[in-house]
Each structure stands twice: as C-alpha cells, then as structure tokens.
Design a protein around this motif. Structure first.
Motif, PDB file in Angstrom:
ATOM      1  N   HIS A  22      56.430  -1.715 -57.875  1.00 41.98           N
ATOM      2  CA  HIS A  22      55.137  -1.063 -58.081  1.00 41.98           C
ATOM      3  C   HIS A  22      54.420  -1.738 -59.243  1.00 41.98           C
ATOM      4  CE1 HIS A  22      57.554   0.746 -61.239  1.00 41.98           C
ATOM      5  NE2 HIS A  22      56.419   1.037 -61.844  1.00 41.98           N
ATOM      6  N   MET A  23      53.153  -1.417 -59.383  1.00 43.58           N
ATOM      7  CA  MET A  23      52.371  -1.872 -60.521  1.00 43.58           C
ATOM      8  C   MET A  23      51.498  -0.698 -60.960  1.00 43.58           C
ATOM      9  SD  MET A  23      49.693  -5.035 -60.868  1.00 43.58           S
ATOM     10  CE  MET A  23      50.939  -6.191 -60.375  1.00 43.58           C
ATOM     11  N   THR A  24      51.605  -0.325 -62.184  1.00 37.59           N
ATOM     12  CA  THR A  24      50.786   0.762 -62.720  1.00 37.59           C
ATOM     13  C   THR A  24      49.414   0.194 -63.077  1.00 37.59           C
ATOM     14  OG1 THR A  24      52.739   1.856 -63.617  1.00 37.59           O
ATOM     15  CG2 THR A  24      50.606   2.503 -64.545  1.00 37.59           C
ATOM     16  N   ILE A  25      48.363   0.834 -62.546  1.00 32.79           N
ATOM     17  CA  ILE A  25      47.010   0.363 -62.841  1.00 32.79           C
ATOM     18  C   ILE A  25      46.252   1.351 -63.715  1.00 32.79           C
ATOM     19  CG2 ILE A  25      46.838  -1.100 -60.811  1.00 32.79           C
ATOM     20  CD1 ILE A  25      45.157   1.140 -59.523  1.00 32.79           C
ATOM     21  N   GLY A  26      46.899   2.429 -64.073  1.00 34.29           N
ATOM     22  CA  GLY A  26      46.281   3.415 -64.946  1.00 34.29           C
ATOM     23  C   GLY A  26      47.253   4.534 -65.208  1.00 34.29           C
ATOM     24  N   SER A  27      46.998   5.294 -66.243  1.00 33.32           N
ATOM     25  CA  SER A  27      47.872   6.426 -66.541  1.00 33.32           C
ATOM     26  C   SER A  27      47.086   7.502 -67.279  1.00 33.32           C
ATOM     27  CB  SER A  27      49.079   5.988 -67.374  1.00 33.32           C
ATOM     28  OG  SER A  27      48.665   5.546 -68.648  1.00 33.32           O
ATOM     29  N   THR A  28      47.623   8.702 -67.223  1.00 34.29           N
ATOM     30  CA  THR A  28      47.029   9.835 -67.914  1.00 34.29           C
ATOM     31  C   THR A  28      48.115  10.875 -68.143  1.00 34.29           C
ATOM     32  OG1 THR A  28      45.357  11.591 -67.826  1.00 34.29           O
ATOM     33  CG2 THR A  28      46.285  10.886 -65.731  1.00 34.29           C
ATOM     34  N   ASN A  29      47.964  11.660 -69.150  1.00 29.07           N
ATOM     35  CA  ASN A  29      48.885  12.776 -69.395  1.00 29.07           C
ATOM     36  C   ASN A  29      48.489  14.001 -68.581  1.00 29.07           C
ATOM     37  OD1 ASN A  29      50.499  11.377 -71.220  1.00 29.07           O
ATOM     38  ND2 ASN A  29      49.182  11.902 -72.942  1.00 29.07           N
ATOM     39  N   ASP A  30      47.311  13.951 -67.957  1.00 24.00           N
ATOM     40  CA  ASP A  30      46.796  15.070 -67.167  1.00 24.00           C
ATOM     41  C   ASP A  30      47.291  14.936 -65.721  1.00 24.00           C
ATOM     42  OD1 ASP A  30      45.242  16.818 -65.602  1.00 24.00           O
ATOM     43  OD2 ASP A  30      43.500  16.591 -66.931  1.00 24.00           O
ATOM     44  N   VAL A  31      48.349  15.657 -65.377  1.00 27.11           N
ATOM     45  CA  VAL A  31      48.979  15.552 -64.063  1.00 27.11           C
ATOM     46  C   VAL A  31      48.006  15.895 -62.942  1.00 27.11           C
ATOM     47  CG1 VAL A  31      50.827  16.443 -62.595  1.00 27.11           C
ATOM     48  CG2 VAL A  31      51.263  15.999 -65.010  1.00 27.11           C
ATOM     49  N   GLU A  32      47.215  16.926 -63.109  1.00 24.36           N
ATOM     50  CA  GLU A  32      46.261  17.316 -62.067  1.00 24.36           C
ATOM     51  C   GLU A  32      45.193  16.250 -61.852  1.00 24.36           C
ATOM     52  OE1 GLU A  32      46.659  19.689 -59.865  1.00 24.36           O
ATOM     53  OE2 GLU A  32      48.563  20.023 -60.903  1.00 24.36           O
ATOM     54  N   LEU A  33      44.725  15.632 -62.921  1.00 28.25           N
ATOM     55  CA  LEU A  33      43.761  14.545 -62.796  1.00 28.25           C
ATOM     56  C   LEU A  33      44.394  13.379 -62.044  1.00 28.25           C
ATOM     57  CD1 LEU A  33      41.098  13.098 -63.382  1.00 28.25           C
ATOM     58  CD2 LEU A  33      42.059  12.440 -65.607  1.00 28.25           C
ATOM     59  N   ALA A  34      45.622  13.037 -62.382  1.00 28.17           N
ATOM     60  CA  ALA A  34      46.319  11.938 -61.698  1.00 28.17           C
ATOM     61  C   ALA A  34      46.453  12.231 -60.205  1.00 28.17           C
ATOM     62  CB  ALA A  34      47.694  11.719 -62.320  1.00 28.17           C
ATOM     63  N   ARG A  35      46.808  13.450 -59.847  1.00 27.15           N
ATOM     64  CA  ARG A  35      46.929  13.822 -58.424  1.00 27.15           C
ATOM     65  C   ARG A  35      45.586  13.733 -57.715  1.00 27.15           C
ATOM     66  NH1 ARG A  35      50.863  18.789 -59.609  1.00 27.15           N
ATOM     67  NH2 ARG A  35      52.819  17.636 -59.536  1.00 27.15           N
ATOM     68  N   ALA A  36      44.544  14.224 -58.355  1.00 27.10           N
ATOM     69  CA  ALA A  36      43.216  14.193 -57.748  1.00 27.10           C
ATOM     70  C   ALA A  36      42.751  12.747 -57.538  1.00 27.10           C
ATOM     71  CB  ALA A  36      42.213  14.946 -58.625  1.00 27.10           C
ATOM     72  N   LEU A  37      42.947  11.897 -58.527  1.00 28.23           N
ATOM     73  CA  LEU A  37      42.546  10.497 -58.390  1.00 28.23           C
ATOM     74  C   LEU A  37      43.354   9.793 -57.308  1.00 28.23           C
ATOM     75  CD1 LEU A  37      42.092   9.485 -62.131  1.00 28.23           C
ATOM     76  CD2 LEU A  37      40.296   9.699 -60.386  1.00 28.23           C
ATOM     77  N   SER A  38      44.649  10.043 -57.245  1.00 26.48           N
ATOM     78  CA  SER A  38      45.461   9.372 -56.224  1.00 26.48           C
ATOM     79  C   SER A  38      45.071   9.841 -54.825  1.00 26.48           C
ATOM     80  CB  SER A  38      46.957   9.582 -56.476  1.00 26.48           C
ATOM     81  OG  SER A  38      47.317  10.926 -56.311  1.00 26.48           O
ATOM     82  N   ARG A  39      44.760  11.123 -54.662  1.00 29.46           N
ATOM     83  CA  ARG A  39      44.291  11.612 -53.351  1.00 29.46           C
ATOM     84  C   ARG A  39      42.970  10.944 -52.975  1.00 29.46           C
ATOM     85  NH1 ARG A  39      46.335  16.723 -55.206  1.00 29.46           N
ATOM     86  NH2 ARG A  39      44.282  17.213 -55.988  1.00 29.46           N
TER      87      ARG A  39
END
Length: 76
Positions: A22-39
């Motif tokens: 894998h390659m991480t292209i971004g990160s956040t401590n906000d789990v809900e934001l991460a889920r919303a962006l990935s969706r």
C-alpha cells in the motif's frame, strides 16, 4: 518489501501480520473524516499514476520530521 527491512528497519519487521502492499497518500486523526473521504474517493474512477524513485524513512518528534534514511528504489 524484504529489502526495506534490512539494517535500520529490522527491529520494525512484523512477521505476525500479513503484509499488504500500500501507499499512504494522506492521514488524519479524525476516523469519521477518513471514512467519509475514502467512501467519496471509492465512488469515483480515480486513477493515480506516477513513479516512486526513493523512500524517505523518518520519525516525527515534537511536530518536526527527522529524516533517518533516504533509500533509492529501482529494479532488483
């Protein structure tokens, strides 16, 4: 993958879990934001192209990134 864990990174090698490239292209401590962006991104036909020529290994200390090694990548 194996070559990355020779030398400096050897203590970080985890043999107890499966490796999934894998390659991480971004990160956040906000789990809900991460889920919303990935969706949102998964709904698009998003294609990212490029070449990774080197890997920088480092650590974050008190908000500052410290480079530990720069590893050129290429054909084995």
């Amino acid at each position: 993958h194996d070559a990355l864990y020779e030398g400096l990174l050897r203590p970080s090698l985890r043999l107890d879990i499966a490796y999934f490239p894998h390659m991480t292209i971004g990160s956040t401590n906000d789990v809900e934001l991460a889920r919303a962006l990935s969706r949102q991104w998964n709904r698009r036909a998003l294609v990212i192209t490029g070449t990774v020529e080197q890997l920088t290994v480092g650590r974050l200390i008190a908000g500052r990134f410290e480079t530990l090694a720069v590893l050129p990548l290429g054909a084995a």
